[in-house]
Design a protein around this motif. Structure first.
Motif, PDB file in Angstrom:
ATOM      1  N   LEU A 170       0.814  -1.219   0.000  1.00  0.00           N
ATOM      2  CA  LEU A 170       0.000   0.000   0.000  1.00  0.00           C
ATOM      3  C   LEU A 170       0.844   1.265   0.000  1.00  0.00           C
ATOM      4  O   LEU A 170       0.543   2.221  -0.723  1.00  0.00           O
ATOM      5  N   GLU A 171       1.900   1.298   0.809  1.00  0.00           N
ATOM      6  CA  GLU A 171       2.649   2.546   0.975  1.00  0.00           C
ATOM      7  C   GLU A 171       3.504   2.890  -0.232  1.00  0.00           C
ATOM      8  O   GLU A 171       3.571   4.050  -0.635  1.00  0.00           O
ATOM      9  N   ASN A 172       4.151   1.902  -0.819  1.00  0.00           N
ATOM     10  CA  ASN A 172       5.038   2.209  -1.940  1.00  0.00           C
ATOM     11  C   ASN A 172       4.371   2.047  -3.301  1.00  0.00           C
ATOM     12  O   ASN A 172       4.980   2.323  -4.334  1.00  0.00           O
ATOM     13  N   ALA A 173       3.115   1.586  -3.321  1.00  0.00           N
ATOM     14  CA  ALA A 173       2.431   1.350  -4.597  1.00  0.00           C
ATOM     15  C   ALA A 173       2.331   2.625  -5.429  1.00  0.00           C
ATOM     16  O   ALA A 173       2.566   2.612  -6.641  1.00  0.00           O
ATOM     17  N   GLY A 174       1.983   3.733  -4.775  1.00  0.00           N
ATOM     18  CA  GLY A 174       1.853   4.998  -5.499  1.00  0.00           C
ATOM     19  C   GLY A 174       3.169   5.438  -6.115  1.00  0.00           C
ATOM     20  O   GLY A 174       3.205   5.935  -7.251  1.00  0.00           O
ATOM     21  N   HIS A 175       4.267   5.255  -5.394  1.00  0.00           N
ATOM     22  CA  HIS A 175       5.587   5.631  -5.911  1.00  0.00           C
ATOM     23  C   HIS A 175       5.987   4.749  -7.089  1.00  0.00           C
ATOM     24  O   HIS A 175       6.550   5.241  -8.082  1.00  0.00           O
ATOM     25  N   PHE A 176       5.698   3.441  -6.986  1.00  0.00           N
ATOM     26  CA  PHE A 176       5.980   2.548  -8.106  1.00  0.00           C
ATOM     27  C   PHE A 176       5.161   2.948  -9.333  1.00  0.00           C
ATOM     28  O   PHE A 176       5.673   2.937 -10.467  1.00  0.00           O
ATOM     29  N   LEU A 177       3.893   3.284  -9.118  1.00  0.00           N
ATOM     30  CA  LEU A 177       3.050   3.722 -10.234  1.00  0.00           C
ATOM     31  C   LEU A 177       3.590   5.001 -10.859  1.00  0.00           C
ATOM     32  O   LEU A 177       3.594   5.161 -12.094  1.00  0.00           O
ATOM     33  N   GLN A 178       4.038   5.913 -10.011  1.00  0.00           N
ATOM     34  CA  GLN A 178       4.560   7.183 -10.500  1.00  0.00           C
ATOM     35  C   GLN A 178       5.824   6.963 -11.344  1.00  0.00           C
ATOM     36  O   GLN A 178       6.005   7.577 -12.400  1.00  0.00           O
ATOM     37  N   GLU A 179       6.703   6.089 -10.874  1.00  0.00           N
ATOM     38  CA  GLU A 179       7.926   5.793 -11.624  1.00  0.00           C
ATOM     39  C   GLU A 179       7.617   5.083 -12.945  1.00  0.00           C
ATOM     40  O   GLU A 179       8.284   5.316 -13.952  1.00  0.00           O
ATOM     41  N   LYS A 180       6.585   4.234 -12.919  1.00  0.00           N
ATOM     42  CA  LYS A 180       6.282   3.427 -14.103  1.00  0.00           C
ATOM     43  C   LYS A 180       5.562   4.236 -15.185  1.00  0.00           C
ATOM     44  O   LYS A 180       5.857   4.106 -16.381  1.00  0.00           O
ATOM     45  N   PHE A 181       4.612   5.073 -14.745  1.00  0.00           N
ATOM     46  CA  PHE A 181       3.753   5.740 -15.721  1.00  0.00           C
ATOM     47  C   PHE A 181       3.983   7.251 -15.808  1.00  0.00           C
ATOM     48  O   PHE A 181       3.268   7.939 -16.523  1.00  0.00           O
ATOM     49  N   GLY A 182       4.951   7.767 -15.060  1.00  0.00           N
ATOM     50  CA  GLY A 182       5.421   9.121 -15.263  1.00  0.00           C
ATOM     51  C   GLY A 182       4.537  10.213 -14.695  1.00  0.00           C
ATOM     52  O   GLY A 182       3.510   9.974 -14.071  1.00  0.00           O
ATOM     53  N   GLU A 183       4.995  11.447 -14.905  1.00  0.00           N
ATOM     54  CA  GLU A 183       4.301  12.632 -14.416  1.00  0.00           C
ATOM     55  C   GLU A 183       3.092  12.937 -15.283  1.00  0.00           C
ATOM     56  O   GLU A 183       2.991  12.517 -16.422  1.00  0.00           O
ATOM     57  N   ASP A 184       2.187  13.718 -14.735  1.00  0.00           N
ATOM     58  CA  ASP A 184       1.003  14.150 -15.466  1.00  0.00           C
ATOM     59  C   ASP A 184       0.451  15.363 -14.756  1.00  0.00           C
ATOM     60  O   ASP A 184       0.934  15.754 -13.689  1.00  0.00           O
ATOM     61  N   PHE A 185      -0.570  15.964 -15.348  1.00  0.00           N
ATOM     62  CA  PHE A 185      -1.206  17.112 -14.699  1.00  0.00           C
ATOM     63  C   PHE A 185      -1.741  16.699 -13.335  1.00  0.00           C
ATOM     64  O   PHE A 185      -1.662  17.442 -12.368  1.00  0.00           O
TER      65      PHE A 185
END
Length: 478
Positions: free
Chosen positions: A351-366
């Motif tokens: 749960l805690e690192n899932a968001g960071h992994f998603l961010q690294e995988k799918f990049g920045e956005d608005f």
């Protein structure tokens, strides 16, 4: 008593009204206050009658055109062998309990199970998610049937129907189930708060905030059941938007999803994820909750046509309600299957690192996907924490017959979960992987607890002495 005893009854009534009368004139509440002044002195007779919902809180569901007898039309049709025509307005009046019940299918424990199933097994466990949700719907329909037909919820009926040793054992198992689920819910909310605060607020602070906001949202019940149901509608909509956005952003393969739902596959290396997936979808405390929530509508269990009508609309409402969590769980599982199945990160996502992994995988956005994940997780944690506290109140009052004011029951219920949760938060604060392992095993524990709610439910809903004509069996009557 009306019409009884003539003059003797009038004399008795006059004697009871006389000032300075003896013990016989004291009310039951007054006598109890003399015996236990510290416990009962603040209660009236009405307070000492334990109910899931007070009569004034219940929502009227009759919409007949006859102002003198609002149930006359429906009663005539049912006893004539025909159900009244379907009414969208009446369905709206019955809508609410099913969606509150559906929150248990969307708590952070579910999200943990979903993301681990997706990352570890890809889309191969989607069939299990589908059938676990379908089985969960069947269980919840039985719980609703029990509550509507008897006017009591499962914990109350266990207290009435089982010997003392069995009642205490079932209560203990229900509390273990509730606390283990609540730890996941509160920790999930705390993790979301940490994510959305950019790490400024540690997990233990998020636990305290979650405990306080739970009391705030539960206080909305004082303004009507519909107000509380509206809050849950907003939280469910927030989750649906957040995880649907993630699904659209990551674009999972539609063909793989369909195959995953239709073709059963199970590998020995994902057994723990499979068991946890079932445990986080079918939560034992939710059975107790739903059997109580259906009593928020004004239904007389002694009037067969009212029970039949309630079961009809609750069946539709519960089915509609569980479509939403199935889709949200599907979104989460497929997003993590698309992003991490077969990668080296798959075994380390929680749960805690899932968001960071998603961010690294799918990049920045608005709208950074990290914060979209945090918003969805916060909505899931907040809503499930409230329903968990709600369920805890019904479990405690039903099994133990503790006639306490609702805010006291809520405080005790919160304490059962918050104390171990803060302990867990402080102990695991520096170890994300250990916290994820704990969540995974808590899901497995939920699976182990299922029979302790399911067996009493099926036993009671099959007994004619309890259910009357609404008992289930080879010739179940609708």
């Amino acid at each position: 008593m009306a019409g009884g005893g003539g003059g003797g009854g009038e004399a008795d009534a006059a004697g009871e009204r006389a000032a300075g009368a003896g013990l016989g004139s004291r009310s039951a509440a007054e006598e109890r206050s003399l015996l236990h002044p510290s416990l009962f002195s603040a209660y009236s007779d009405e307070d000492l009658v334990e109910r899931a919902f007070e009569p004034a809180q219940k929502i009227v569901v009759s919409i007949s055109s006859d102002p003198d007898d609002p149930d006359a039309d429906d009663e005539h049709l049912y006893y004539g062998g025909h159900a009244p025509p379907f009414s969208w307005r009446k369905l709206w009046l019955f809508t609410g309990p099913g969606f509150l019940m559906s929150i248990a299918f969307l708590d952070p424990g579910n999200l943990e199970g979903d993301l681990q199933a997706g990352a570890t097994a890809g889309d191969t466990l989607l069939w299990l998610l589908f059938w676990a949700t379908a089985m969960g719907l069947l269980v919840q329909l039985l719980a609703a049937r029990l509550g509507v037909a008897t006017g009591k919820h499962l914990a109350e009926l266990c207290r009435d129907e089982y010997p003392d040793w069995a009642r205490r054992a079932l209560w203990l198992m229900a509390e273990v189930s509730m606390v283990s689920a609540d730890i996941q819910e509160v920790i999930g909310s705390a993790i979301a708060i940490k994510i959305l605060s950019n790490g400024f607020l540690p997990i233990w602070v998020g636990v305290v905030i979650t405990a306080l906001d739970c009391f705030f949202f539960l206080s909305l019940e004082n303004y009507g059941v519909r107000k509380l149901e509206a809050v849950f509608a907003v939280l469910i909509a927030t989750m649906a938007w957040s995880f649907a956005w993630m699904f659209i952003k990551t674009k999972p393969n539609g063909k793989d999803i369909i195959i995953g739902i239709l073709v059963p596959r199970l590998s020995s290396r994902v057994i723990s994820q499979a068991v946890g997936l079932v445990g986080c979808v079918i939560t034992p405390h939710n059975v107790f909750l739903h059997s109580a929530l259906v009593q928020s509508r004004k239904i007389d269990p002694h009037k067969e046509y009212q029970v039949r009508e309630a079961l009809r609309y609750y069946t539709i409402e519960s089915t509609m309600a569980l479509v939403v969590p199935f889709m949200i769980n599907l979104f989460v599982t497929t997003v993590f299957a698309k992003g991490f199945y077969g990668t080296k990160e798959a075994g380390n996502i929680g749960l805690e690192n899932a968001g960071h992994f998603l961010q690294e995988k799918f990049g920045e956005d608005f709208f950074p996907i990290l914060y979209i994940w945090g918003i969805g997780l916060l909505a899931a944690g907040t809503s499930s924490t409230i329903t968990g506290t709600y369920a805890g109140q019904f479990i405690m009052s039903g099994f133990l017959n503790w006639r306490l004011k609702k805010w006291i029951r809520a405080l005790i219920t919160r304490s059962f979960a918050i104390v171990p949760t803060i302990t867990v938060a402080v102990y695991f604060n520096t170890s994300d992987s250990a916290l994820d392992v704990l969540n995974e095993w808590l899901n497995v524990l939920q699976s182990i607890q299922i029979p302790f709610a399911l067996i009493p439910l099926i036993t009671l809903v099959s007994k004619e002495q309890v259910m009357g004509v609404f008992k289930i069996g080879p010739r179940t009557q609708k």
